[in-house]
Structure formats: structure tokens, C-alpha cells
Design an enzyme around this catalytic site. Structure first.
Site, mmCIF file in Angstrom:
data_model
loop_
_atom_site.group_PDB
_atom_site.id
_atom_site.type_symbol
_atom_site.label_atom_id
_atom_site.label_comp_id
_atom_site.label_asym_id
_atom_site.label_seq_id
_atom_site.Cartn_x
_atom_site.Cartn_y
_atom_site.Cartn_z
ATOM 1 N N ASP A 70 0.834 -1.205 0.000
ATOM 2 C CA ASP A 70 0.000 0.000 0.000
ATOM 3 C C ASP A 70 0.868 1.253 0.000
ATOM 4 O O ASP A 70 2.066 1.188 0.258
ATOM 5 C CB ASP A 70 -1.006 0.000 1.169
ATOM 6 C CG ASP A 70 -0.370 -0.371 2.499
ATOM 7 O OD1 ASP A 70 0.871 -0.274 2.642
ATOM 8 O OD2 ASP A 70 -1.122 -0.752 3.426
ATOM 9 N N ASN A 129 -8.543 -1.669 12.908
ATOM 10 C CA ASN A 129 -9.948 -1.744 12.453
ATOM 11 C C ASN A 129 -10.182 -2.950 11.550
ATOM 12 O O ASN A 129 -11.211 -3.034 10.888
ATOM 13 C CB ASN A 129 -10.330 -0.452 11.710
ATOM 14 C CG ASN A 129 -9.505 -0.250 10.443
ATOM 15 O OD1 ASN A 129 -8.542 -0.961 10.199
ATOM 16 N ND2 ASN A 129 -9.898 0.719 9.628
ATOM 17 N N HIS A 131 -8.406 -3.738 8.889
ATOM 18 C CA HIS A 131 -8.028 -3.574 7.474
ATOM 19 C C HIS A 131 -6.853 -4.488 7.111
ATOM 20 O O HIS A 131 -6.074 -4.915 7.954
ATOM 21 C CB HIS A 131 -7.759 -2.104 7.112
ATOM 22 C CG HIS A 131 -6.509 -1.508 7.657
ATOM 23 N ND1 HIS A 131 -6.341 -0.148 7.802
ATOM 24 C CD2 HIS A 131 -5.348 -2.053 8.088
ATOM 25 C CE1 HIS A 131 -5.134 0.099 8.271
ATOM 26 N NE2 HIS A 131 -4.512 -1.030 8.462
ATOM 27 N N GLU A 136 -9.945 -0.940 3.616
ATOM 28 C CA GLU A 136 -10.621 -0.487 4.825
ATOM 29 C C GLU A 136 -12.001 -1.136 4.924
ATOM 30 O O GLU A 136 -12.620 -1.448 3.893
ATOM 31 C CB GLU A 136 -10.802 1.037 4.753
ATOM 32 C CG GLU A 136 -9.494 1.819 4.685
ATOM 33 C CD GLU A 136 -8.854 2.000 6.037
ATOM 34 O OE1 GLU A 136 -8.738 1.026 6.800
ATOM 35 O OE2 GLU A 136 -8.462 3.138 6.344
HETATM 36 P P1 PGA Z 1 0.892 -1.699 12.812
HETATM 37 O O1 PGA Z 1 -0.108 -1.465 11.596
HETATM 38 O O2 PGA Z 1 1.728 -2.884 12.438
HETATM 39 O O3 PGA Z 1 1.699 -0.432 12.887
HETATM 40 O O4 PGA Z 1 0.049 -1.958 14.021
HETATM 41 C C1 PGA Z 1 -0.840 -2.526 11.082
HETATM 42 C C2 PGA Z 1 -1.829 -2.026 10.064
HETATM 43 O O5 PGA Z 1 -2.387 -0.921 10.233
HETATM 44 O O6 PGA Z 1 -2.092 -2.736 9.090
#
Ligand code: PGA
Length: 230
Positions: A70, A129, A131, A136
Site C-alpha cells: 500500500d 480496524n 483492514h 478499509e
Molecule cells: P501496525 O499497523 O503494524 O503499525 O500496528 C498494522 C496495520 O495498520 O495494518
């Protein structure tokens, strides 16, 4: 349907070691493996362990292709918030990787991946969340590689990465079929704040409200630390 494997480790360091073992085993079995590579905080100890192994001559990533998962929209490559820049610093350069697929144009990204034969191993984090990449909620399993507007939850969680700089509002994400089509996926999850979303990801019927829950239908290994384990 394949049953996901859940492995729980006492801490993030042990998790990183086990994740590095699995990634190295994949690359030993297939030196030209195509890896889909998440940024975010969770995989960083794993990438540091892979970098250590590469520097020590214990692992060779010279024929691997690293694929970007992404990217923010409107952030140039030299901007500190560039996710490509983060992936280069944490993964591509320290592992000695020379083959990459950047996510800069959804129209060509999927075709490039098809030409490579698809993703062998997806290394993923879990959004607070639910995702996957920047798919999302709600995202259905067919949601394509595309531009998305980030949800308030992702803007909030991404704020932690960039200090005083604003979080870009829009992003590109590899589509759900790219991620779910990986021959194998590793989902790395650490921290108490991920426990409830990991429980939903693994135990609720797959739903667009928790995009990661569709991983239940794929060859998935979840590596969690004790704080995140449901
Ligand atoms: P993080 O992010 O590893 O910084 O918790 C994970 C994500 O948002 O996919």
C-alpha cells in the site's frame, strides 16, 4: 476450507524470530519467491532479523521480488511518509533485494503481478480496524487494487508513525484478490490493542466489516504475541 494456524509467542522478539524462520524457509524452497510486504510497526522486528541474517550470510534474498502492499496518495518518494521509502529502508535495501514491484498505478500493478505468477508469500499486519493493506472496512473479497479514502481509525493509527506531519487522507492498496490469492499468508499481530480485532478476524464469519476475516479462507498462519492472542 483451510483452517488457519495460530501460533502464540511470549513476546514480539520471539514472534519476529519465528516469522523470519518461515520467510527464510519460503525463500530457501523458492529463491525467486514473490513476497508481498507490509510496512507498519508490527513487522519491523521481523525485517530487522531478516536483515541480520542477510548480513551474516545466513539467508540470500538476491532473487526475491518484493511487492509493495500500500501507499499514500500525493506523497513523493523522498517524503518521510512515503511507504515505499519505509519499505526500502526496512526491507529492500537491508536484505539486498533488487527486484521490486511498486504500487504507483493500480492499472498496471495487477498485470505486473500476474506476469510474475502471483504472490508466493504475503507478510501482513492487522489494522486495528481489521483492514488488510488499506482495504478499509467495508471491503469485500473482490475489492480491486484501487485508490481509497482512509477511515478515521486508520488516520488515527497512522498518526503514530509520522510525529507532527499530517497523515495523508487517501491511499492506494493492493486489492483483496491479490492478498487473498497469495499461496501463503503470514499475519503478524502484536500488542493488547490488537486482541479483540484478532479474535474477530479468526472467529467471526468472514465479513466485509473485518476485511482480514476473509483470510480464514486462505492458507494462513497467524503469529501473535501473548498480549494479542485471543
Ligand atoms: P501496525 O499497523 O503494524 O503499525 O500496528 C498494522 C496495520 O495498520 O495494518
Amino acid at each position: 476450507m483451510v483452517e488457519p494456524t495460530l501460533r502464540v509467542f511470549p513476546d514480539a522478539g520471539a514472534l519476529a524470530h519465528a516469522a523470519a524462520d518461515l520467510i527464510c524457509a519460503e525463500v530457501r524452497a523458492k529463491p525467486e519467491a514473490v513476497l508481498l510486504v507490509a510496512t507498519g510497526n508490527t513487522p519491523m522486528p521481523t525485517y530487522a532479523e531478516l536483515a541480520r541474517r542477510a548480513a551474516a550470510g545466513e539467508a540470500d534474498f538476491g532473487r526475491v521480488t518484493a511487492v509493495q502492499l500500500d501507499e499514500y496518495v500525493g506523497v513523493p518518494e523522498d517524503d518521510p511518509r512515503s511507504l515505499w521509502g519505509w519499505m526500502e529502508r526496512a526491507f529492500v535495501r537491508p536484505l539486498g533485494i533488487t527486484r521490486t514491484v511498486r504500487l504507483s498505478d493500480p492499472a498496471t500493478f495487477d498485470a505486473e503481478l500476474r506476469a510474475l505468477g502471483g504472490i508466493d508469500l504475503a507478510v501482513l499486519g492487522l489494522g486495528p480496524n481489521g483492514h488488510l493493506g488499506f482495504n478499509e472496512p467495508p471491503s469485500n473479497p473482490g475489492a480491486p487494487t484501487r485508490r481509497v479514502t482512509l477511515t478515521p481509525a486508520s488516520l488515527e493509527s497512522n498518526r503514530a508513525y509520522w510525529g507532527d506531519l499530517p497523515v495523508p487522507q487517501d491511499a492506494l492498496t493492493a486489492g483483496m484478490p491479490v492478498i487473498l490469492g497469495a499461496r501463503r499468508a503470514l499475519l503478524l499481530v502484536s500488542g493488547e490493542h490488537k486482541r479483540e480485532i484478532l479474535r474477530r478476524t479468526l472467529t467471526e464469519p468472514p465479513t466485509p466489516e473485518v476485511p482480514a476475516s476473509f483470510l480464514q479462507r486462505t492458507p494462513l498462519t497467524v503469529l501473535a504475541d501473548a498480549a494479542a492472542a485471543p
